[in-house]
Scaffold this active site. Structure first.
Site, mmCIF file in Angstrom:
data_model
loop_
_atom_site.group_PDB
_atom_site.id
_atom_site.type_symbol
_atom_site.label_atom_id
_atom_site.label_comp_id
_atom_site.label_asym_id
_atom_site.label_seq_id
_atom_site.Cartn_x
_atom_site.Cartn_y
_atom_site.Cartn_z
ATOM 1 N N TYR A 150 -4.771 3.346 7.774
ATOM 2 C CA TYR A 150 -5.467 2.079 8.155
ATOM 3 C C TYR A 150 -6.322 2.623 9.269
ATOM 4 O O TYR A 150 -5.949 4.296 8.914
ATOM 5 C CB TYR A 150 -5.279 1.279 7.646
ATOM 6 C CG TYR A 150 -4.969 0.749 7.011
ATOM 7 C CD1 TYR A 150 -5.280 0.939 5.594
ATOM 8 C CD2 TYR A 150 -3.813 -0.059 6.814
ATOM 9 C CE1 TYR A 150 -4.430 0.318 4.154
ATOM 10 C CE2 TYR A 150 -2.848 -0.437 5.793
ATOM 11 C CZ TYR A 150 -3.337 0.071 5.015
ATOM 12 O OH TYR A 150 -2.795 -0.457 4.011
ATOM 13 N N VAL A 198 1.239 -3.650 4.524
ATOM 14 C CA VAL A 198 1.231 -4.905 4.202
ATOM 15 C C VAL A 198 2.060 -5.695 4.214
ATOM 16 O O VAL A 198 2.512 -6.838 5.252
ATOM 17 C CB VAL A 198 -0.185 -5.380 3.941
ATOM 18 C CG1 VAL A 198 -1.008 -4.989 5.289
ATOM 19 C CG2 VAL A 198 -0.136 -6.129 2.979
ATOM 20 N N TYR A 238 -3.629 -2.936 -10.327
ATOM 21 C CA TYR A 238 -3.699 -2.272 -8.702
ATOM 22 C C TYR A 238 -2.863 -3.784 -7.973
ATOM 23 O O TYR A 238 -2.327 -3.545 -7.889
ATOM 24 C CB TYR A 238 -5.343 -2.728 -8.300
ATOM 25 C CG TYR A 238 -5.006 -2.068 -6.680
ATOM 26 C CD1 TYR A 238 -4.787 -1.098 -5.972
ATOM 27 C CD2 TYR A 238 -5.083 -4.191 -5.674
ATOM 28 C CE1 TYR A 238 -4.901 -0.962 -4.935
ATOM 29 C CE2 TYR A 238 -5.229 -3.550 -4.883
ATOM 30 C CZ TYR A 238 -5.279 -2.390 -3.766
ATOM 31 O OH TYR A 238 -5.370 -2.619 -2.478
ATOM 32 N N SER A 252 0.791 -0.992 -0.053
ATOM 33 C CA SER A 252 0.132 -0.044 -0.219
ATOM 34 C C SER A 252 0.151 1.418 0.144
ATOM 35 O O SER A 252 0.298 2.443 -0.107
ATOM 36 C CB SER A 252 -0.994 -0.055 1.240
ATOM 37 O OG SER A 252 -1.687 -0.801 1.212
ATOM 38 N N LYS A 311 0.617 3.355 -2.924
ATOM 39 C CA LYS A 311 -0.523 4.260 -3.307
ATOM 40 C C LYS A 311 -0.597 5.822 -3.348
ATOM 41 O O LYS A 311 -1.058 6.624 -3.636
ATOM 42 C CB LYS A 311 -2.058 3.765 -2.430
ATOM 43 C CG LYS A 311 -2.340 2.681 -1.984
ATOM 44 C CD LYS A 311 -3.464 1.988 -1.144
ATOM 45 C CE LYS A 311 -3.572 0.622 -1.554
ATOM 46 N NZ LYS A 311 -4.245 0.627 -0.076
#
Lengths: 310, 310, 310, 310
Positions: D244, D262, D192, D65, D68
């Site tokens: 998160y 992660v 993705y 992530s 992103k």
């Protein structure tokens, strides 16, 4: 001065023909959006096996979610009550395609009549076979209980659903993420989209529902489709969960176990007395046929068919 | 070789007496926590008015949520169907005291049998009167339909609920914030906590339920308690919403309209055939009496009383 | 050609005076509904202790949720980090008065700046004392950090909140149901409603915020209000949670830790550089002052005060 | 007696090497499950461009992530602020892969750093091109900002994600159902899954983050990667949404804009001062690297790098 069933059914069809508040035809499946909302059909099979019909009772329409009653019956026949480890039996208190419930309850759909539940049921029917085999089985079952070899899948509707069914694809992937699908997602969705695309008439659908009304038996072929106990329990599920988030209201007003579909059809079951199919394409906000519900409310009242008292 | 009702009831009481899986007595109302779980009572009134009872059918227990059936009946008598502008008729799909649903649906409880809905019903009964007057009315109604002037409120239980009912206080304040309560919060809660604290025996409760089983009529006093249509519709609500988030399962297994309470009592209604009360204090995870549910499942099967088929 | 702070502040006040898009004054507290939306005030205290003000910087307004910064500071002083066992530190992703989150997370509010969290903080300040004592302590603290003995509670606003604060009463009862309040619900609500009803001017509020901007120290009295680490962490909470469900957007646009209130005030803290108070009663959909936010966005840009880069 | 950056970094690496509480390696992507949890790396680039590294700073790990941040930068470069019509800027208050929020907010992900948001960002990058072209663009961008042509996609990890990414497939289908994806679902997921499978070292990642720390500029190539304002706003998003449902806590403890993945990596940005990458594969309950977070907390404290005060 009480009317006979035939007179009542004819009066209802006449009443419905004159109504202008008909709801809206489902548009999210493009192929269904073009259906003429000015149609209404009704068919009733009584305990003697007599069929009474009126209106557009011979016009085929898309069975949609009403098929979930029959796939549930089939899946229970295959895997028995172990099915209930994968699907609940509670009303959903939510829209038919809500994914929130699924997250909250960790991949166990609340009941077999919401989309997620029916997708699990389709997976249970697949059980290692190809989608083609599974669909053949579903069609054969429906033809058998309806005594009608003409029942078929409307491939245009199936394709239309497959091209636009992103919410159902989301549900299926989500179920898979929770380990509650065994077959590949596309195969399960293939079976699901195709059994929802089966075309039936009111006559065919009422005949198909006889085993639920009459203790699990097949009136013409003889023998049992399911045990009396199972028929009874499927009826209970239809009453508590058959109309999505309008199930409580339908029980309140009509008082008969029934399952609706966004094609505008409703199958209703009066235990020991009648199997009924109504159809009219215009839907209310909960996705249930406006005229179909109204017709069943009148029929229930006139014939004193509510299971909750005369 | 089918047993008579009396034989069946006796057999069920004997069966229940031997069961060891009895669930857990509700602890969140301190005054109820001390009830002996080893009790079971049953009483059935049939269409002839005959009362058949067994077990601890003369022991008073806390009516709790079963009272919601009677307050609903009263409120409908007062304000008619306008009540449905303030309360829905759909199963909740949630725990009985969930406040989330209320936020999501802007202060309209899903049905009159979850706590929030029953609090609105209590407000409708208050209607400008004092809590004392409203409670007097509720008690008089219950005594009338049960033919029993002895029914009373257990003040210890009422006080116990009032001291610890913070969730219900939260619900009531929340309803008030949405403008769905008219009387002051404490008055509405006063009525609610006290009608839940009424003590009844199985015999009294079964007698009280006769009007629902027999078309709205009062079998001994004569005349109507409610119209046949209203009795029917209250039965429908009991079936779809009477057991909180276990309603679907109860319909599936038992197939009889019924309302449970955390005191361990259940009132069940077989339209045209019988009013039934069972009681045993041990509860399952959904807050419904374990032995009470089991007894009704057996009774329904033996007497073929499911509304969904023999 | 960069402007001085004084020139910038004056230019912002002039800009705001001409704006017509001013949002809506909060109406849910009746006493606040009558405030004139045509007002705007700003006050800035820099590292030298110089106060720069413009517009209606001497007009008192209702502090509302901005007070939560000060009650949090007090509560941390009393119970230390054990407070975090009862309140979280995460943005809520929900409206400021949502009760759903509380149900889902079993009575632990997500952060001390949503209403439920601030109610727990008020309970921590009560700690066995009377509401009067607790409120005295809060007032004394605020007067000390603002160097101003005139700060007081507007009793009319407090009463207005108390009469209509049903949502907050729901939250408090709900917290109590989960065991996350120790004092009686009415006492905690009394403290909460009254500290939200404190009246302050922009000048007073900017002065009160100095300890957060300048390492926990009291610039004039000398000594520490809190440790530098605690000041830093309170600033972090203001940035992530200070604007309800508009916190992310405020950080994105303004980039300064700040806490808003529905009275239209905002306290903003530029670590090491300035404490700022702005006020204008018109609110946006998230409950944050429209002109206040706009003024801080311009100020942050002109002075290069964003903590996220020049 | 304050340590230099180099001494601090070395001390942190030594500290981490001795820690036994390391969290759990992510298992839901099978290919990641086998990574040795006993690793820790750190790399810091300061304003002078000096790189300070320690531990396993040259071992490649899965960016997951953290990517992103870079796809968001690219998408903003392509479609500008119109991206914010399709994705929000608020913390999610929910798990990273929650689908509930998406239903509740009608297909608009709360921010670009939860999975649903990043899938929309991937769709914005696709913009009519093939997945191959889009991935080429992403890789080129990353190589450019990191000054390192060796950065590549780990095809094994990409395949592992694709085979098991049913939740992400659910999210993508759901977004498509709401009309918030334009390219076919499989293409968007392809992009993705592959950009999450890029392998980087701490050194490469710290270098890649320089434009965010230093006003949008590329320190070695010269010129701007993004405007200073955009760098600032991306940093704000990292702070409020980068971890998160642990974002608030990270801001509270560390006080530096950062984005975790992660794979165990975290990119942290100290505006004007440093770009930092840490990596250790063991995760906490929120999916953030245990040692990575601990290392950043110490580093922030020692270097007084919190944006919220010294």
């Amino acid at each position: 001065m009480s009317l006979s069933l035939a007179e009542t059914v004819a009066a209802i069809a006449a009443d419905m023909a004159g109504r202008t508040e008909r709801g809206k035809v489902a548009t999210y499946i493009p192929e269904l959006a073009g259906v003429d909302p000015g149609q209404f059909g009704i068919a009733v099979v009584d305990a003697e096996g007599t069929l009474t019909a009126a209106g557009d009772s011979e016009t085929p329409f898309s069975i949609q979610s009403v098929s979930k009653v029959f796939t549930l019956t089939l899946a229970l026949g295959k895997v028995g009550d172990t099915l209930w480890n994968r699907v609940g039996r509670e009303p959903s208190g939510n829209a038919f395609n809500s994914i929130t419930q699924l997250e909250y309850e960790k991949g166990i759909p609340r009941n077999p009549f919401i989309n997620a539940g029916a997708i699990v049921v389709a997976d249970a029917i697949l059980a290692g076979h190809t989608p083609k085999v599974a669909l053949g089985e579903i069609l054969r079952f429906l033809r058998f209980i309806a005594d009608d070899e003409d029942i078929h899948i409307d491939q245009k509707v199936a394709r239309s659903e497959q091209d636009t069914g992103f919410r159902n694809a989301a549900l299926a992937n989500y179920l898979r993420a929770f380990g509650n699908l065994r077959a590949p997602v596309e195969q399960v969705l293939g079976v699901y989209f195709h059994h929802c695309a089966i075309a039936v008439t009111c006559r065919q659908l009422a005949l198909a529902g006889r085993y639920l009304a009459f203790g699990g038996r097949h009136p013409t072929a003889g023998g049992r489709v399911v045990s009396a106990g199972r028929a009874k329990r499927i009826n209970a599920l239809m009453l508590t969960c058959g109309h999505y988030d309008g199930s409580g209201d339908f029980a309140f007003k009509v008082g008969i176990p029934a399952k609706s579909g966004v094609g505008g059809g409703i199958l209703a079951v009066v235990p020991g007395k009648a199997a009924i199919a109504v159809w009219s394409p215009g839907l209310d906000a909960q996705g249930n046929s406006v005229l179909g519900s109204a017709a069943l409310e009148i029929l229930s009242q006139r014939m004193q068919w509510s299971v909750f008292g005369a």
